[in-house]
Write a protein that holds these residues in place. Structure first.
Motif, short mmCIF file in Angstrom:
data_model
loop_
_atom_site.label_atom_id
_atom_site.label_comp_id
_atom_site.label_asym_id
_atom_site.label_seq_id
_atom_site.Cartn_x
_atom_site.Cartn_y
_atom_site.Cartn_z
N GLU A 212 0.83 -1.20 0.00
CA GLU A 212 0.00 0.00 0.00
C GLU A 212 0.86 1.26 0.00
O GLU A 212 0.55 2.23 -0.69
N ALA A 213 1.95 1.27 0.77
CA ALA A 213 2.84 2.43 0.81
C ALA A 213 3.52 2.63 -0.54
O ALA A 213 3.66 3.77 -1.01
N ALA A 214 3.91 1.54 -1.19
CA ALA A 214 4.55 1.66 -2.51
C ALA A 214 3.55 2.20 -3.54
O ALA A 214 3.91 3.05 -4.36
N ASN A 215 2.30 1.75 -3.48
CA ASN A 215 1.27 2.27 -4.39
C ASN A 215 1.04 3.75 -4.15
O ASN A 215 0.87 4.52 -5.10
N MET A 216 1.01 4.17 -2.88
CA MET A 216 0.80 5.58 -2.55
C MET A 216 1.95 6.41 -3.10
O MET A 216 1.75 7.46 -3.70
N ARG A 217 3.17 5.95 -2.93
CA ARG A 217 4.35 6.71 -3.39
C ARG A 217 4.43 6.76 -4.91
O ARG A 217 4.90 7.74 -5.47
N ASN A 218 3.98 5.72 -5.58
CA ASN A 218 4.00 5.71 -7.04
C ASN A 218 2.90 6.57 -7.64
O ASN A 218 2.99 6.96 -8.80
N SER A 219 1.85 6.86 -6.88
CA SER A 219 0.75 7.66 -7.40
C SER A 219 0.84 9.13 -6.99
O SER A 219 -0.13 9.86 -7.14
N LEU A 220 2.00 9.56 -6.51
CA LEU A 220 2.17 10.97 -6.14
C LEU A 220 2.06 11.85 -7.39
O LEU A 220 2.54 11.48 -8.45
N GLU A 221 1.42 13.00 -7.22
CA GLU A 221 1.26 13.95 -8.32
C GLU A 221 1.61 15.35 -7.84
O GLU A 221 1.54 15.64 -6.65
N GLU B 194 -0.68 17.43 -1.23
CA GLU B 194 -0.10 17.83 0.04
C GLU B 194 0.34 16.56 0.77
O GLU B 194 -0.45 15.62 0.91
N VAL B 195 1.59 16.53 1.22
CA VAL B 195 2.16 15.33 1.81
C VAL B 195 2.79 15.62 3.16
O VAL B 195 3.07 16.77 3.49
N VAL B 196 3.01 14.55 3.93
CA VAL B 196 3.74 14.61 5.18
C VAL B 196 4.91 13.66 5.05
O VAL B 196 4.76 12.51 4.64
N THR B 197 6.12 14.14 5.40
CA THR B 197 7.30 13.29 5.32
C THR B 197 7.47 12.50 6.61
O THR B 197 6.78 12.77 7.60
N ILE B 198 8.41 11.56 6.61
CA ILE B 198 8.65 10.77 7.82
C ILE B 198 9.24 11.63 8.93
O ILE B 198 9.16 11.26 10.09
N ARG C 174 7.29 29.67 0.61
CA ARG C 174 7.40 28.61 -0.40
C ARG C 174 8.83 28.06 -0.49
O ARG C 174 9.37 27.86 -1.58
N THR C 175 9.45 27.81 0.63
CA THR C 175 10.76 27.17 0.66
C THR C 175 10.63 25.77 0.09
O THR C 175 9.73 25.02 0.45
N THR C 176 11.55 25.41 -0.82
CA THR C 176 11.48 24.09 -1.43
C THR C 176 12.52 23.17 -0.83
O THR C 176 13.65 23.59 -0.55
N LEU C 177 12.14 21.94 -0.62
CA LEU C 177 13.01 20.90 -0.07
C LEU C 177 12.89 19.66 -0.93
O LEU C 177 11.80 19.31 -1.36
N ARG C 178 14.02 18.98 -1.16
CA ARG C 178 14.02 17.74 -1.94
C ARG C 178 14.07 16.55 -0.99
O ARG C 178 14.85 16.53 -0.05
N PHE C 179 13.23 15.55 -1.29
CA PHE C 179 13.19 14.32 -0.52
C PHE C 179 13.16 13.14 -1.47
O PHE C 179 12.73 13.25 -2.61
N LEU C 180 13.57 11.99 -0.96
CA LEU C 180 13.36 10.75 -1.69
C LEU C 180 11.88 10.37 -1.58
O LEU C 180 11.22 10.71 -0.60
N ARG C 181 11.38 9.66 -2.57
CA ARG C 181 9.99 9.20 -2.52
C ARG C 181 9.73 8.37 -1.27
O ARG C 181 8.64 8.42 -0.71
N THR C 182 10.72 7.60 -0.86
CA THR C 182 10.53 6.73 0.30
C THR C 182 10.41 7.52 1.60
O THR C 182 10.02 6.96 2.62
N ALA C 183 10.72 8.83 1.59
CA ALA C 183 10.59 9.65 2.78
C ALA C 183 9.19 10.21 2.95
O ALA C 183 8.90 10.84 3.95
N ILE C 184 8.30 9.97 2.00
CA ILE C 184 6.92 10.45 2.09
C ILE C 184 6.13 9.43 2.90
O ILE C 184 6.05 8.26 2.55
N ARG C 185 5.56 9.88 4.02
CA ARG C 185 4.80 8.98 4.88
C ARG C 185 3.36 8.85 4.42
O ARG C 185 2.80 7.77 4.36
#
Length: 130
Positions: free
Chosen positions: A42-51, A55-59, A82-93
């Protein structure tokens, strides 16, 4: 010597031990391994469907809106400046607000009934004054 003969295992005890071992493996599979694999899927499906726009929350607890997706990295914008930060997809909770999510029927705002003509509007205003 009789003491050793009494303590020797018989064939029935060996089968019972193997049966208990099988039960433990089945228990671990159905109550630990299988649910964890389902959560990972389920987490992998959620991360693959990001657009972009979600609005997301990181780990780490950072809340922001996705502004760019490139490969395995996601750029989110946070705060008023609007500060921008880069994260890995796996860091999206989790995704808190999905940009293209369908709105449920009960969540749509209720519109006021249209007024047919000016005389109806006048009578409605008179009733509210009373």
């Amino acid at each position: 010597m009789l003491f050793f003969l009494e303590a020797a295992p018989t064939g029935g005890n060996g089968l019972m031990t193997i049966g208990m071992l099988v039960l433990v493996v089945v228990f671990f599979y159905f109550f630990l391994i299988r649910p964890q694999k389902k959560q990972e899927k389920e987490a992998a499906n959620m991360r693959n469907s990001l657009e972009i726009g979600d609005e997301v929350v990181t780990i780490g607890g950072i809340i922001g809106q996705i502004v760019k997706i490139k490969g395995e990295t996601v750029t989110i914008a946070t705060g008023k400046d609007r500060t921008t930060l880069r994260f890995l997809r796996t860091a999206i909770r989790e995704v808190t607000v999905k940009i293209n999510a369908p709105v449920a029927e009960e969540e749509k705002p209720i519109e006021a009934a249209p007024v047919k003509d000016e005389s109806d509007k006048a009578t409605a205003e008179e009733k509210t004054e009373e």
